[in-house]
Write a protein that holds these residues in place. Structure first.
Motif, short mmCIF file in Angstrom:
data_model
loop_
_atom_site.label_atom_id
_atom_site.label_comp_id
_atom_site.label_asym_id
_atom_site.label_seq_id
_atom_site.Cartn_x
_atom_site.Cartn_y
_atom_site.Cartn_z
N TRP A 121 22.47 -12.60 13.13
CA TRP A 121 21.56 -11.49 12.81
C TRP A 121 21.86 -10.30 13.71
CZ3 TRP A 121 18.12 -12.88 8.96
CH2 TRP A 121 18.05 -14.25 8.68
N ASN A 122 21.78 -9.10 13.16
CA ASN A 122 22.00 -7.88 13.95
C ASN A 122 20.79 -7.61 14.84
OD1 ASN A 122 23.36 -7.12 10.98
ND2 ASN A 122 24.59 -6.61 12.77
N VAL A 123 21.08 -7.36 16.12
CA VAL A 123 20.03 -7.01 17.08
C VAL A 123 20.52 -5.89 17.99
CG1 VAL A 123 18.94 -9.30 17.12
CG2 VAL A 123 20.77 -8.77 18.75
N ASP A 124 19.56 -5.25 18.62
CA ASP A 124 19.84 -4.31 19.71
C ASP A 124 19.56 -5.09 20.99
OD1 ASP A 124 20.11 -1.32 20.65
OD2 ASP A 124 18.42 -2.23 21.75
N PRO B 260 20.61 -11.60 7.09
CA PRO B 260 21.62 -11.88 8.12
C PRO B 260 22.70 -10.79 8.13
CG PRO B 260 21.77 -13.49 6.34
CD PRO B 260 20.60 -12.61 6.04
N ALA B 261 23.43 -10.73 9.20
CA ALA B 261 24.53 -9.76 9.32
C ALA B 261 25.54 -10.00 8.18
CB ALA B 261 25.21 -9.91 10.68
N ASP B 262 26.11 -8.93 7.69
CA ASP B 262 27.05 -9.00 6.56
C ASP B 262 28.17 -10.01 6.81
OD1 ASP B 262 25.73 -7.11 5.01
OD2 ASP B 262 26.95 -5.44 5.76
N ALA C 48 24.44 -6.17 19.17
CA ALA C 48 24.86 -7.56 19.40
C ALA C 48 24.41 -8.39 18.20
CB ALA C 48 24.25 -8.09 20.69
N LEU C 49 24.63 -9.67 18.27
CA LEU C 49 24.20 -10.60 17.23
C LEU C 49 23.31 -11.67 17.84
CD1 LEU C 49 27.64 -11.12 15.46
CD2 LEU C 49 25.68 -9.86 14.52
N ARG D 76 15.66 -6.51 19.94
CA ARG D 76 14.89 -6.07 18.77
C ARG D 76 15.81 -6.09 17.56
NH1 ARG D 76 15.47 -1.00 17.08
NH2 ARG D 76 16.81 0.28 18.37
N PRO D 77 15.24 -6.44 16.41
CA PRO D 77 16.04 -6.54 15.19
C PRO D 77 16.53 -5.18 14.72
CG PRO D 77 13.73 -6.83 14.68
CD PRO D 77 13.84 -6.73 16.17
N THR D 78 17.74 -5.16 14.20
CA THR D 78 18.29 -3.92 13.64
C THR D 78 18.90 -4.15 12.27
OG1 THR D 78 20.42 -4.27 14.74
CG2 THR D 78 18.79 -2.92 15.91
#
Length: 168
Positions: free
Chosen positions: A62-65, A41-43, A72-73, A160-162
């Motif tokens: 979660w970090n996404v593009d 998950p995002a920090d 974005a999240l 997409r996940p980043t």
């Protein structure tokens, strides 16, 4: 007393058991899981609610593009023990996650969920209208929230996940 706090390193097993009880095995078939699979998950953006020593709720970002909107999240899953439904635990987790994302400088959050439930937090379909997800998803349940400026307006592309990968 119910407390909402950032997820700790030791929360993983209890959180997974909670998700299994609340969401069942079909949770792994969702398109959102394709974005979360193998990622962290995002920090600082994973939260749990606990009543004493027991985890009774969870939410992660979660970090996404997000296509041409950029970073974005993605929120999810939000899960609360059934006996606490209607108690405000889910709302408390949502507000903790949204406020922390805003305070950390994130610009937008997307999710797949019940439009009536998530509307109270400002999520609507319009910001996500030009985006899609890998795999099947319910278009009417794909919602977005701009945090400040309207970064998702007119956005096109596939999420997409980043985020960082889990260590094996």
């Amino acid at each position: 007393m119910i407390v909402i706090d950032r997820e700790g390193a030791s929360s993983h097993i209890d959180r997974e058991k909670l998700l299994d009880r609340v969401m069942g095995p079909d949770r792994f078939k969702k398109s959102s899981e394709l974005i979360r699979a193998g990622r962290l998950p995002a920090d600082g953006l994973a939260f749990v609610a606990h009543n004493g020593k027991h985890i009774i709720g969870t939410v992660r970002l979660w970090n996404v593009d997000a296509g041409n909107a950029g970073s974005a999240l993605m929120l999810g899953p939000l899960a609360v023990e059934k006996v606490y439904n209607g108690s405000g635990v889910g709302a408390g987790l949502m507000y903790a996650a949204i406020n922390a994302a805003h305070d950390a400088g994130h610009r937008a959050i997307l999710l797949v969920g019940d439009p009536q439930y998530y509307a109270r937090f400002g999520f609507v379909a319009a910001p996500a209208a030009g985006l899609s997800m890998p795999g099947y998803f319910d278009r009417h349940r794909f919602l977005g929230l701009n945090l400040g400026e309207n970064v998702l307006d007119g956005t096109r592309g596939v999420l997409r996940p980043t985020g960082r990968y889990k260590a094996h």
